[in-house]
Design an enzyme around this catalytic site. Sequence first.
Site, mmCIF file in Angstrom:
data_model
loop_
_atom_site.group_PDB
_atom_site.id
_atom_site.type_symbol
_atom_site.label_atom_id
_atom_site.label_comp_id
_atom_site.label_asym_id
_atom_site.label_seq_id
_atom_site.Cartn_x
_atom_site.Cartn_y
_atom_site.Cartn_z
ATOM 1 N N CYS A 1 1.203 -8.465 4.731
ATOM 2 C CA CYS A 1 0.769 -7.076 4.584
ATOM 3 C C CYS A 1 -0.738 -6.921 4.420
ATOM 4 C CB CYS A 1 1.557 -6.402 3.472
ATOM 5 S SG CYS A 1 3.271 -6.073 3.980
ATOM 6 N N ASP A 2 -1.130 -5.671 4.189
ATOM 7 C CA ASP A 2 -2.476 -5.184 4.487
ATOM 8 C C ASP A 2 -3.634 -6.033 3.974
ATOM 9 O OD1 ASP A 2 -0.709 -3.203 5.203
ATOM 10 O OD2 ASP A 2 -2.018 -1.578 4.604
ATOM 11 N N LYS A 3 -3.682 -6.300 2.672
ATOM 12 C CA LYS A 3 -4.825 -7.011 2.108
ATOM 13 C C LYS A 3 -4.557 -8.505 1.973
ATOM 14 C CE LYS A 3 -6.086 -2.871 1.874
ATOM 15 N NZ LYS A 3 -4.778 -2.381 2.275
ATOM 16 N N SER B 1 -5.217 4.619 5.643
ATOM 17 C CA SER B 1 -4.146 3.732 6.057
ATOM 18 C C SER B 1 -4.231 3.491 7.556
ATOM 19 C CB SER B 1 -2.800 4.367 5.709
ATOM 20 O OG SER B 1 -1.756 3.777 6.442
ATOM 21 N N ASP C 1 0.813 -1.210 0.000
ATOM 22 C CA ASP C 1 0.000 0.000 0.000
ATOM 23 C C ASP C 1 0.850 1.265 0.000
ATOM 24 O OD1 ASP C 1 -2.078 -1.750 0.096
ATOM 25 O OD2 ASP C 1 -3.147 -0.720 1.696
ATOM 26 N N GLU D 1 -6.942 4.210 -0.181
ATOM 27 C CA GLU D 1 -6.524 4.788 1.100
ATOM 28 C C GLU D 1 -6.137 6.254 0.908
ATOM 29 O OE1 GLU D 1 -4.783 1.012 3.631
ATOM 30 O OE2 GLU D 1 -3.398 2.499 2.863
ATOM 31 N N CYS E 1 5.466 -2.621 8.292
ATOM 32 C CA CYS E 1 5.768 -1.313 8.892
ATOM 33 C C CYS E 1 5.586 -1.339 10.406
ATOM 34 C CB CYS E 1 4.909 -0.234 8.258
ATOM 35 S SG CYS E 1 5.113 -0.136 6.468
#
Length: 553
Positions: free
Chosen positions: A119-121, A467, A78, A441, A193
């Site tokens: 990670c995010d998704k 985010s 992202d 985002e 992160c």
Amino acid sequence: MRSDTIKQGLERTPHRALLKGTGVPDSAFEKPFIGVATSFTDLIPGHSGMRDLERFIEKGVHSGGGYSFFFGIPGVCDGIAMGHKGMHYSLPTRELIADMVESVAEAHRLDGLVLLTNCDKITPGMLMAAARLNIPCIIVTAGPMMSGRSLSGRKYSFVTDTFEAMARYKAGVIDDKELKICEDNACPGMGSCQGLFTANTMAILTETMGMSLPRCGTALAVSALKRRIAFASGEKIVELVKNDVKPRDIMTRAAFENAIRVDLALGGSSNTVLHLLAIAREAGVDLPLETFDILAKDTPQLASMNPAGEYFMEDLDVAGGVSGVLKQLGDKIKDAPTLFGLTTHQLAESIANVDEEVIRPLSNPIKKEGGIAILTGNLAPKGAVVKQSGVSAAMMLFEGTARCFDAEEKAMAAIMEGKITSGDVVVIRYEGPKGGPGMREMLAPTAAIMGMGLGDSVALVTDGRFSGGTRGPCIGHISPEAAEGGPIALVEEGDRILLDIPNRRLELLVDDATLAARRAAWKAPEAKIRTGWLARYAKLVTSAHTGAVTTAD
């Protein structure tokens, strides 16, 4: 075993021949076939170290008596996709990932899956697939990145020391040298992160729900512990197959409520609302949006985590990790099973000491309510989400003047050019699941607002999302979205908007007759993207308040 469909009997001679063509020995045909879905890629720091973890998962599977097969799953960063066309693809990849895992597991009749993610998704996509398939699965999240350090000893975090640094540089607060120091030190190596952004929040919630091993959600990417967890997960999946322990045995309503409470206690990412709703749907669990707010009012925030707070993932891990949070929440956590055998209460009891500077007790919370609040009102009849843990006391109740933008880029330009001033409410619309498409985002504009010192005087509302690194009075997921004719499409420049987080209200201060006239004149805009798979996605995706899932209904 499921895999007997492709490996047993006369009729499967061709199947065995093809498998032997990959190097499978005769002895393996009596063992469980374990798929390892890996999202390794050189493009994302959170995934670039997965080759190492793959080795340890493979060792674990074979030590446990199974035979492993690796297959690849895509990943989008992202942070790299932010602020340009690439971000349209981020959330939709969640659906692709679930579909790809389902396709490979079903086509090859795998007995169980190890889902290597970070990670995010990618993590929610993997969990959606696990719930949908309902065959034995275990999640391995690759772990958070270490915090960056400068020669002066200062800790750096990716979001606050890059995205917000851009705005501080533009405002003249920092110079070229300090900007370069931020750039060089914000991401010191592999891992997700460092703060409680979406990737790490989802890793923590995966462990909370019992779908990964203890400390998997917080152990650093570079640690030997993460290797041992990967190995143990490989061994465990074979045991889960033999004992027929399935994801829906673990991902119960109680597990989802526990995950929400841990999210609230830590002040995690608002994106988890979308993801937990989507995962629950696949698991057949009824989880209405209002559940988050009901639990938020009864779950204090116990930790001050970056980006809105003080501590990094490395601090949370040594303070007690997920088990420490469960211990501090006490009876607010429901006793639920996990795939590694212990119940959530037993897991909490196994922790002797918790660092109460990092994870506070219920008697001494950071805030009385949890980190996420659900707002409703005539601007968001079906709900909106705010990460209230990142909102200052001064902005919990705020009335301002609408500044309307029909795309993120237009809003970002206005912010960076100094056209947004104290008392404004930045309205970014046509960025929802359909209108984006892909519900981009809005980290760049929110970080710019904070970096330019407007965090206590400017609010932002959008039908897009934020985010996990976003902080400040930023309200997203407004439903219905503008592309569906939601009220956010009817806001005009100069309208007054009321944000009342304590009372969970988001109101457009315009009378009903005026809004009715505007609605009669409103016309749906042309789709921003009319080719490729995103055009198909836009036709199938649902509203944010249902998790922005794709459906043929």
